[in-house]
Design an enzyme around this catalytic site. Structure first.
Site, PDB file in Angstrom:
ATOM      1  CG  ASP A  82      -0.257  -0.144   2.545  1.00 57.19           C
ATOM      2  OD1 ASP A  82       0.776  -0.834   2.602  1.00 57.19           O
ATOM      3  OD2 ASP A  82      -0.743   0.427   3.542  1.00 57.19           O
ATOM      4  CD  GLU A 140       3.041  -0.903   7.854  1.00 59.94           C
ATOM      5  OE1 GLU A 140       3.105  -0.966   9.099  1.00 59.94           O
ATOM      6  OE2 GLU A 140       3.166   0.164   7.234  1.00 59.94           O
TER       7      GLU A 140
HETATM    8 ZN   LIG Z   1       5.050   3.796   6.488  1.00 60.19          ZN
HETATM    9 ZN   LIG Z   2       6.481   1.029   5.595  1.00 60.68          ZN
END
Ligand SMILES: [Zn+2]
Ligand SMILES: [Zn+2]
Length: 396
Positions: A82, A140
């Protein structure tokens, strides 16, 4: 020798890996919306004749690369896919084509690097025993963390991974070097939202009001004492409030004040205790001053501890790969990472790939609009990951 062969393949594929990284960098997608990224990854894996499992936790992908005697042992490698809600200000040819979205944390690099690792491992699959499980995860950068969702969907099982390795770019470490740390490495991270409720009124008649601005000021100062007086001085911890809003005016006392912040810890017991104390003190202080405080806590990722024995072995393997002089220690940080969830399930190690090059003007930190990497890091990352996995499989 396998080490030399992996090193050579990593160099041979470097151009291709840079191409993949540039494609991903130009086409970033936000957390849990990595649809095109996921398709790109799956297609690349299929081109290698592999059989990726798609759609895990939304856009996540898992693929198994089987060596000889594939059931013997399985090691997992992880990349995150991401990007962040940042407008890129770099003027490079591969700059983000998606307004307001940017790969400012290097997850494009992690994804491209792990695709490179897939190619290398696939070519040398007759030269190792066991299997390597590659995990490409979403989200994440955003709660609840793609890692926690991937674990719930069973990515560490069937076959069960005995250990997991994560690689992350590091703009503080020069390109050509890699950084390791045994034991505690990153913090847990929880978001704290306080709403202080009083009774608004005329700024010149405070006796008719319950001033939430003054109560909020007391709460902010008092909560800092939880860090200085309740937490052990031997235990790093942080409480930061970066946002306060009181919508009054010079002569208007508002009804309420909103405060938002982050609480970081390296110890689960202190994390629970600290959160309880924050709530109790904020509520008690507001009440003693005639107001009220609503406390909302949004739980983030747990602390990340690198398994000492695993990390020691990986460090040794990395020394073989890049030379002892190019393996450095990295310091404890109160940043947080959802890789931490894996580390609470199986032995895990999260290491850093150096990407800094001041002679090329590449030194911006992650999460900034000028972040970039020295792409020479992609001559190392893919092969190093492959070598670390193969070495771990050799461990009996
Ligand atoms: Zn980051
Ligand atoms: Zn990262």
């Amino acid at each position: 020798m396998l080490l030399d062969e992996i090193r050579k393949l990593s160099l041979d594929y470097a151009q291709d890996n840079v191409g993949a990284r540039r494609h991903l960098h130009a086409n970033p997608e936000l957390s849990y919306q990595e649809y095109n990224t996921s398709k790109f990854v799956a297609n690349r894996l299929k081109e290698l004749g592999l059989n990726p499992k798609e759609g895990i936790a939304g856009t996540g992908i898992v693929v198994l690369i089987e060596g000889r005697n594939p059931g013997k042992k399985t090691i997992a490698l992880r990349a995150d896919m991401d990007a962040l809600p940042i407008q890129e200000t770099n003027t490079v040819s591969y700059k983000s084509q998606n307004p307001g979205v940017m790969h400012a944390c290097g997850h494009d690099v992690h994804t491209a690097s792990l695709l490179g690792t897939a190619k290398i491992l696939n070519e040398v699959r007759n030269q190792f025993e066991g299997s390597v499980k590659l995990i490409f995860q979403p989200g994440e950068e955003k709660n609840p963390g793609g890692a926690s969702m991937m674990i719930k969907e069973g990515v560490l099982d069937n076959p069960r991974a005995e250990a997991i390795i994560g690689q992350h770019v590091m703009p503080l470490v020069s390109v050509g070097k890699v950084g390791f740390r045994e034991g505690m490495y990153m913090a847990s991270s929880d978001e704290i939202y306080l709403t202080v409720i009083g009774k608004g009124g005329h700024g010149a008649a405070p006796e008719l009001t319950i001033d939430p601005v003054v109560i909020a000021a007391h709460i902010i100062i008092a909560l800092q004492q939880i860090i200085s007086r309740n937490a052990s001085p031997k235990q790093p911890t942080v409480l930061t409030f970066g946002k306060i809003s009181a919508e009054g005016a010079t002569n208007i006392i508002p009804d309420e004040v909103k405060i938002a912040g982050t609480f970081r810890a390296l110890n689960e017991q202190w994390r629970e205790e600290g959160l309880k104390k924050i709530k109790k003190m904020a509520e008690g202080m507001a009440e003693s001053m005639g107001g009220r405080c609503d406390v909302v806590i949004s739980r983030g990722y747990p602390y990340l501890a690198n398994d000492p024995a695993l990390t020691r072995r990986l460090r040794h393997a990395a020394e073989e790969y890049v030379g002892k002089e190019n393996v450095v220690d990295v310091e404890l940080t109160l940043g947080s990472e959802d890789f931490a969830y894996y580390s609470h399930q199986i032995p895990a190690s999260f290491y850093r790939l150096g990407t800094r090059n001041e002679t090329k003007g590449i030194s911006s930190y992650v999460h900034t609009p000028t972040f970039d990497i020295d792409e020479d890091a992609l001559t190392i990352g893919p092969g190093l990951m492959a070598w670390l996995a193969v070495k771990e499989l050799m461990e009996s």
